[in-house]
Design a protein around this motif. Structure first.
Motif, PDB file in Angstrom:
ATOM      1  N   UNK A 100       0.793  -1.226   0.000  1.00  0.00           N
ATOM      2  CA  UNK A 100       0.000   0.000   0.000  1.00  0.00           C
ATOM      3  C   UNK A 100       0.820   1.267   0.000  1.00  0.00           C
ATOM      4  N   UNK A 101       2.102   1.161  -0.309  1.00  0.00           N
ATOM      5  CA  UNK A 101       2.972   2.331  -0.350  1.00  0.00           C
ATOM      6  C   UNK A 101       3.088   2.930  -1.736  1.00  0.00           C
ATOM      7  N   UNK A 102       3.949   3.949  -1.872  1.00  0.00           N
ATOM      8  CA  UNK A 102       3.992   4.752  -3.095  1.00  0.00           C
ATOM      9  C   UNK A 102       5.342   4.745  -3.798  1.00  0.00           C
ATOM     10  N   UNK A 103       6.352   4.107  -3.222  1.00  0.00           N
ATOM     11  CA  UNK A 103       7.667   4.067  -3.865  1.00  0.00           C
ATOM     12  C   UNK A 103       7.585   3.246  -5.148  1.00  0.00           C
ATOM     13  N   UNK A 104       8.064   3.826  -6.274  1.00  0.00           N
ATOM     14  CA  UNK A 104       7.946   3.187  -7.579  1.00  0.00           C
ATOM     15  C   UNK A 104       9.307   3.164  -8.274  1.00  0.00           C
ATOM     16  N   UNK A 105       9.371   2.436  -9.392  1.00  0.00           N
ATOM     17  CA  UNK A 105      10.618   2.302 -10.136  1.00  0.00           C
ATOM     18  C   UNK A 105      11.183   3.654 -10.553  1.00  0.00           C
ATOM     19  N   UNK A 106      10.321   4.577 -10.973  1.00  0.00           N
ATOM     20  CA  UNK A 106      10.837   5.879 -11.415  1.00  0.00           C
ATOM     21  C   UNK A 106      11.503   6.641 -10.270  1.00  0.00           C
ATOM     22  N   UNK A 107      11.014   6.438  -9.053  1.00  0.00           N
ATOM     23  CA  UNK A 107      11.651   7.080  -7.894  1.00  0.00           C
ATOM     24  C   UNK A 107      13.055   6.531  -7.678  1.00  0.00           C
ATOM     25  N   UNK A 108      13.190   5.215  -7.774  1.00  0.00           N
ATOM     26  CA  UNK A 108      14.501   4.589  -7.624  1.00  0.00           C
ATOM     27  C   UNK A 108      15.433   4.988  -8.765  1.00  0.00           C
ATOM     28  N   UNK A 109      14.938   4.919  -9.986  1.00  0.00           N
ATOM     29  CA  UNK A 109      15.781   5.169 -11.159  1.00  0.00           C
ATOM     30  C   UNK A 109      16.264   6.607 -11.236  1.00  0.00           C
ATOM     31  N   UNK A 110      15.485   7.542 -10.712  1.00  0.00           N
ATOM     32  CA  UNK A 110      15.848   8.959 -10.800  1.00  0.00           C
ATOM     33  C   UNK A 110      16.720   9.423  -9.639  1.00  0.00           C
ATOM     34  N   UNK A 111      17.006   8.535  -8.705  1.00  0.00           N
ATOM     35  CA  UNK A 111      17.756   8.958  -7.520  1.00  0.00           C
ATOM     36  C   UNK A 111      19.194   9.356  -7.865  1.00  0.00           C
ATOM     37  N   UNK A 112      19.700  10.349  -7.152  1.00  0.00           N
ATOM     38  CA  UNK A 112      21.106  10.735  -7.250  1.00  0.00           C
ATOM     39  C   UNK A 112      21.531  11.384  -5.939  1.00  0.00           C
ATOM     40  N   UNK A 113      22.808  11.232  -5.613  1.00  0.00           N
ATOM     41  CA  UNK A 113      23.403  11.905  -4.463  1.00  0.00           C
ATOM     42  C   UNK A 113      23.948  13.265  -4.905  1.00  0.00           C
ATOM     43  N   UNK A 114      24.317  14.077  -3.940  1.00  0.00           N
ATOM     44  CA  UNK A 114      24.877  15.398  -4.243  1.00  0.00           C
ATOM     45  C   UNK A 114      26.167  15.626  -3.461  1.00  0.00           C
ATOM     46  N   UNK A 115      27.185  16.092  -4.169  1.00  0.00           N
ATOM     47  CA  UNK A 115      28.372  16.609  -3.505  1.00  0.00           C
ATOM     48  C   UNK A 115      28.082  18.042  -3.093  1.00  0.00           C
TER      49      UNK A 115
END
Length: 562
Positions: A247-262
């Motif tokens: 019943x949650x909302x985390x989806x593939x596009x959320x994972x695929x678009x992730x990035x860290x920041x320096x």
């Protein structure tokens, strides 16, 4: 859970507390000697993880390689505080470029989730557990960002020790076993928790050998295929399918678009040293705001533990936490006035609000007790890393994707559901974070990497360590072992309801006169045994070419060098 007692009920206990250990040498509060070495140093919250880091250093890896290896090992051995379902922050001193680098590897909220969902379901806050507080796990991307920029060994070599321990087993250490059993008891109602974290449905105890073959395979796949396998490959599919089923909302596009920041670390000067933290969405600048106010006061070396000491630190905390609640948020989506908050002019203005003899009636934040791991490593080339990693509330959200060997974090709980707040939930936004690494330099040279675990206590802990070292003349070990105190709640008059009154929660080691004087100044004092543990630190003595390491006694950790 935090235990608090009324002042009168524990005065007798404190009157019997002693301020020194039965040691022939050393400092009053130190439980052990500092660790001193020339070639490298590692300090983590689990001795086997510390040894993994040292082995990586001896095999040609640098501090960054060793820190990733130790973090992976802790994700296996201390899942009560960390893991690849959580987020990561780091500050790196790079010896070759002679510069500090900051990494924000925190994940974002699902694109398809907004405040309206909670209003429609009559929820006034984001739940602590279940699928709704799950945000994108940033740890793995953080590992690869650190490794791609600074690492020397192949990722397969870096993750191999953790893989071996996951397959062959390791014995649980004492405090971790305590939290592990309670976490399994609490989270056991959720899918896959019993399968992942127990043996024959029984949670392991101290000394029991535990294996996590699911996590071994996950680490092996990450080492072989890289970070994209976690964020765009089968691991991501497993995570998002599971969360959708729950019943949650985390989806593939959320994972695929992730990035860290320096990001560029920020600092203030305190007693001639530059104290460095990362800018928001973390709370690191809270410590800097507190130090900026406190540097306007002088403290004698024998003033540790006096009512004046605790009072002034507490008042600066209240002021800084007001700003924390109002301004701190994801700087990609909010204009956070970091420069202004850290200016000497603003610190001077805030300092004028403090009455040195009376507790103030400011608004202040509540204390959260999120579990975390902090580690620090230094190598023979002069590189140093300060790294912190967490799932937030203990093991996390309770959401364990099938056969992956880890639990997902519940960091999104920290979003506000008031759309006017800076930290209000929005799609694709990073939540406010409590975990903060720290670093100290002097004359543009590295001096110390350190951290203190404990949710909202962390900036207070950073301030106390810095003061212990620079104001009270403690050594690195004593600075972490010395008794701690933490202010929680607001600071209303004594006649207000208990839940509305601020309270200074103290460990044993403070004297009865200090407690009585704090009461006379308008503070309420409570007792919290061992609630603020998790300090690790490395000090670089440039003149002698040595590292000094410390790991406190509140947790299972160890400092080691070679």
């Amino acid at each position: 859970m935090m235990k608090t007692l009324t002042t009168l009920s524990f005065l007798a206990f404190f009157s019997l507390s002693v301020l020194s250990q039965d040691r022939i040498t050393g400092f009053n509060h130190a439980t052990r000697s500092e660790v001193i070495a020339q070639n490298g140093m590692a300090c983590t919250s689990q001795p086997l993880a510390t040894q993994v880091a040292i082995d990586i250093l001896k095999n040609g890896g640098n501090a960054i390689d060793a820190a990733i290896a130790a973090n992976a090992t802790l994700g296996l051995m201390e899942p009560t505080g960390c893991g690849i379902g959580g987020d990561l922050f780091a500050i790196v001193w790079h010896a070759e470029s002679k510069k500090l680098y900051g990494l924000n590897a925190s994940g974002r909220s699902p694109q398809s989730l907004n405040i309206d969902h909670f209003k429609e379901n009559n929820l006034t806050k984001i739940p602590s557990y279940g699928p709704l507080p799950v945000s994108v796990p940033g740890c793995v991307d953080g590992w690869f960002e650190l490794h791609n920029r600074f690492g020397q060994l192949k990722m397969k070599e870096v993750l191999e020790p953790a893989i071996n321990y996951a397959e062959n087993g390791f014995p649980l250490s004492e405090l971790i076993a305590y939290y592990w059993q309670r976490s399994v008891q609490f989270h056991g109602k959720y899918p896959n928790v019993i399968d992942t974290y127990t043996t024959d449905s029984i949670a392991p105890a101290k000394g029991d050998i535990f294996k996590n073959p699911y996590l071994a395979e996950t680490y092996r796949l990450i080492a072989k295929h890289g970070r994209d396998y976690f964020y765009k490959g089968e691991i991501a599919h497993t995570i998002t399918r599971f969360i959708e089923e729950q019943g949650g909302f985390l989806r593939m596009e959320d994972m695929a678009q992730h990035y860290s920041q320096w990001v560029q670390p920020v600092s203030v000067d305190y007693r001639g040293y530059d104290i460095w933290e990362l800018p928001p969405n973390g709370q690191g600048i809270t410590a800097l705001q507190m130090l900026n106010i406190l540097k306007g006061y002088e403290f004698s070396k024998d003033e540790f533990g006096t009512a004046r000491h605790l009072h002034l630190v507490t008042e600066t905390k209240k002021l800084a936490f007001e700003d924390r609640a109002k301004y701190y948020a994801d700087m990609d989506m909010q204009d956070v006035p970091v420069k202004e908050l850290l200016s000497n002019k603003y610190a001077d203005e805030r300092r004028q609000l403090i009455d040195e003899n009376k507790a103030g009636k400011y608004e202040a934040g509540s204390i959260s007790r999120g579990e975390t791991i902090y580690l620090t490593v230094a190598d023979k080339w002069g590189n140093m890393i300060s790294l912190i990693q967490s799932n937030y509330r203990g093991m996390g959200s309770g959401m364990v994707p099938p056969k992956l060997g880890f639990m997902l974090q519940n960091r999104a709980e920290l979003f506000s559901l008031n759309p006017k707040d800076a930290n209000a939930l929005e799609p694709g936004k990073r939540p406010f974070h409590t975990i903060i690494p720290a670093f100290v330099t002097k004359d543009n040279q590295p001096v110390m990497s350190f951290g203190v675990m404990g949710g909202d206590f962390q900036p207070q802990g950073h301030v106390q360590v810095i003061m212990n070292l620079l104001d009270f003349g403690m050594n690195l070990q004593e600075a972490g072992d010395a008794p701690r105190f933490s202010h929680s709640g607001s600071s209303e008059p004594t006649g207000a309801k208990a839940k509305d009154r601020g309270q200074i929660n103290i460990e044993s080691g403070f004297t009865t006169p200090t407690i009585l004087q704090l009461n006379s100044m308008g503070h309420k004092v409570g007792y919290s045994p061992g609630g603020y543990g998790g300090y690790q630190a490395i000090w670089f003595d440039k003149e002698r070419g040595i590292y000094i390491g410390a790991s406190e006694s509140r947790k299972d950790g160890m400092a080691a060098g070679y």
